[in-house]
Design a protein around this motif. Sequence first.
Motif, PDB file in Angstrom:
ATOM      1  N   PHE A   5      46.626 -10.155   2.334  1.00 27.20           N
ATOM      2  CA  PHE A   5      47.592  -9.090   2.142  1.00 27.20           C
ATOM      3  C   PHE A   5      46.903  -7.738   2.039  1.00 27.20           C
ATOM      4  CE2 PHE A   5      49.413 -12.984   0.531  1.00 27.20           C
ATOM      5  CZ  PHE A   5      50.668 -12.984   1.108  1.00 27.20           C
ATOM      6  N   SER A   6      47.588  -6.719   2.533  1.00 28.94           N
ATOM      7  CA  SER A   6      47.103  -5.339   2.398  1.00 28.94           C
ATOM      8  C   SER A   6      48.261  -4.466   1.915  1.00 28.94           C
ATOM      9  CB  SER A   6      46.562  -4.821   3.735  1.00 28.94           C
ATOM     10  OG  SER A   6      47.550  -4.877   4.728  1.00 28.94           O
ATOM     11  N   ASP A   7      47.915  -3.433   1.173  1.00 28.25           N
ATOM     12  CA  ASP A   7      48.923  -2.525   0.635  1.00 28.25           C
ATOM     13  C   ASP A   7      49.403  -1.561   1.713  1.00 28.25           C
ATOM     14  OD1 ASP A   7      48.684  -3.664  -1.873  1.00 28.25           O
ATOM     15  OD2 ASP A   7      47.049  -2.325  -2.442  1.00 28.25           O
ATOM     16  N   VAL A   8      50.730  -1.302   1.720  1.00 26.38           N
ATOM     17  CA  VAL A   8      51.300  -0.374   2.704  1.00 26.38           C
ATOM     18  C   VAL A   8      52.057   0.770   2.045  1.00 26.38           C
ATOM     19  CG1 VAL A   8      51.414  -2.055   4.585  1.00 26.38           C
ATOM     20  CG2 VAL A   8      53.359  -1.821   3.031  1.00 26.38           C
ATOM     21  N   GLY A   9      52.009   0.865   0.715  1.00 24.56           N
ATOM     22  CA  GLY A   9      52.658   1.978   0.037  1.00 24.56           C
ATOM     23  C   GLY A   9      53.548   1.525  -1.092  1.00 24.56           C
ATOM     24  N   LYS A  10      54.355   2.478  -1.576  1.00 23.21           N
ATOM     25  CA  LYS A  10      55.239   2.230  -2.712  1.00 23.21           C
ATOM     26  C   LYS A  10      56.664   2.578  -2.351  1.00 23.21           C
ATOM     27  CE  LYS A  10      53.133   2.562  -7.154  1.00 23.21           C
ATOM     28  NZ  LYS A  10      52.823   3.278  -8.346  1.00 23.21           N
ATOM     29  N   ASP A  11      57.585   1.818  -2.880  1.00 27.52           N
ATOM     30  CA  ASP A  11      58.999   2.120  -2.761  1.00 27.52           C
ATOM     31  C   ASP A  11      59.596   1.912  -4.150  1.00 27.52           C
ATOM     32  OD1 ASP A  11      61.720   2.308  -2.334  1.00 27.52           O
ATOM     33  OD2 ASP A  11      61.662   1.197  -0.436  1.00 27.52           O
ATOM     34  N   ARG A  12      59.895   2.993  -4.837  1.00 27.21           N
ATOM     35  CA  ARG A  12      60.360   2.916  -6.220  1.00 27.21           C
ATOM     36  C   ARG A  12      61.754   2.297  -6.336  1.00 27.21           C
ATOM     37  NH1 ARG A  12      56.576   5.499  -9.124  1.00 27.21           N
ATOM     38  NH2 ARG A  12      55.476   7.233  -8.170  1.00 27.21           N
ATOM     39  N   ASN A  13      62.464   2.148  -5.214  1.00 21.56           N
ATOM     40  CA  ASN A  13      63.803   1.562  -5.234  1.00 21.56           C
ATOM     41  C   ASN A  13      63.781   0.039  -5.085  1.00 21.56           C
ATOM     42  OD1 ASN A  13      65.071   4.109  -5.464  1.00 21.56           O
ATOM     43  ND2 ASN A  13      64.822   4.427  -3.258  1.00 21.56           N
ATOM     44  N   LYS A  14      62.594  -0.541  -4.898  1.00 20.53           N
ATOM     45  CA  LYS A  14      62.490  -1.987  -4.680  1.00 20.53           C
ATOM     46  C   LYS A  14      61.613  -2.614  -5.748  1.00 20.53           C
ATOM     47  CE  LYS A  14      63.349  -1.812   0.247  1.00 20.53           C
ATOM     48  NZ  LYS A  14      62.874  -2.104   1.573  1.00 20.53           N
ATOM     49  N   THR A  15      61.752  -3.913  -5.906  1.00 25.63           N
ATOM     50  CA  THR A  15      60.927  -4.669  -6.837  1.00 25.63           C
ATOM     51  C   THR A  15      60.245  -5.789  -6.068  1.00 25.63           C
ATOM     52  OG1 THR A  15      62.474  -4.217  -8.631  1.00 25.63           O
ATOM     53  CG2 THR A  15      60.948  -6.024  -8.948  1.00 25.63           C
ATOM     54  N   PRO A  16      58.933  -5.876  -6.101  1.00 25.35           N
ATOM     55  CA  PRO A  16      58.008  -4.960  -6.755  1.00 25.35           C
ATOM     56  C   PRO A  16      57.918  -3.641  -5.995  1.00 25.35           C
ATOM     57  CG  PRO A  16      56.764  -6.610  -5.567  1.00 25.35           C
ATOM     58  CD  PRO A  16      58.213  -6.986  -5.432  1.00 25.35           C
ATOM     59  N   GLN A  17      57.503  -2.604  -6.687  1.00 29.63           N
ATOM     60  CA  GLN A  17      57.426  -1.283  -6.060  1.00 29.63           C
ATOM     61  C   GLN A  17      56.289  -1.188  -5.052  1.00 29.63           C
ATOM     62  OE1 GLN A  17      57.286   1.688  -9.148  1.00 29.63           O
ATOM     63  NE2 GLN A  17      59.370   1.262  -9.837  1.00 29.63           N
ATOM     64  N   ASN A  18      55.180  -1.841  -5.329  1.00 29.31           N
ATOM     65  CA  ASN A  18      54.045  -1.814  -4.400  1.00 29.31           C
ATOM     66  C   ASN A  18      54.345  -2.749  -3.239  1.00 29.31           C
ATOM     67  OD1 ASN A  18      52.384  -0.046  -5.927  1.00 29.31           O
ATOM     68  ND2 ASN A  18      52.033  -1.725  -7.346  1.00 29.31           N
ATOM     69  N   ARG A  19      54.416  -2.206  -2.029  1.00 26.84           N
ATOM     70  CA  ARG A  19      54.784  -2.965  -0.835  1.00 26.84           C
ATOM     71  C   ARG A  19      53.524  -3.425  -0.110  1.00 26.84           C
ATOM     72  NH1 ARG A  19      58.975  -4.570  -2.540  1.00 26.84           N
ATOM     73  NH2 ARG A  19      59.833  -5.048  -0.536  1.00 26.84           N
ATOM     74  N   GLN A  20      53.615  -4.578   0.553  1.00 22.40           N
ATOM     75  CA  GLN A  20      52.452  -5.140   1.228  1.00 22.40           C
ATOM     76  C   GLN A  20      52.810  -5.711   2.593  1.00 22.40           C
ATOM     77  OE1 GLN A  20      51.105  -8.004  -1.790  1.00 22.40           O
ATOM     78  NE2 GLN A  20      49.280  -6.692  -1.981  1.00 22.40           N
ATOM     79  N   MET A  21      51.764  -5.863   3.400  1.00 23.65           N
ATOM     80  CA  MET A  21      51.865  -6.573   4.671  1.00 23.65           C
ATOM     81  C   MET A  21      50.945  -7.777   4.581  1.00 23.65           C
ATOM     82  SD  MET A  21      51.215  -5.525   8.627  1.00 23.65           S
ATOM     83  CE  MET A  21      52.778  -4.708   8.687  1.00 23.65           C
TER      84      MET A  21
END
Length: 150
Positions: free
Chosen positions: A51-67
């Motif tokens: 997995f790699s990090d692709v950013g944050k979305d404060r409206n979703k859980t978890p906020q840290n988004r990944q690919m």
Amino acid sequence: MNTVIENTQNRLQEIAGLKYVDEDWGQLDYYSPNPPVKWPCVLIDIANASFSDVGKDRNKTPQNRQMGDEVLSLTVADMRLTNSSGRAPLLQKNNARSIWAIMEDIHAKLQGWSATPMSGKFMRRSRQRIRRDDGIQEYRLMYVFSETDA
């Protein structure tokens, strides 16, 4: 991953020659000499994921988004009861080699197909023969795909 496995199972059940398609929970590993499958079979698993990090979305859980870059493992197996020697009858030789046609059918169904709207297309990575001493002919097919939760 549940959706990837379930959708892959449904797609492979369209192949007429397959008698058993399921998630791999050790059916061929722990139940010798009578595995709880019908022949020929395909067992599905997610063999690996990174997995790699692709950013944050404060409206979703978890906020840290990944690919995720993931590996779908398909165990293709059949009970090999007849030989395919040069002097064997043609029908017997064709039956003994039927696993190759099944693997071609699997590839035709999966190559370039996406299991979910959030996943990339399956691309074949490898095929490996698994040696056994119990008459089961077994191959492992690996397909790679990406999936995002962004």
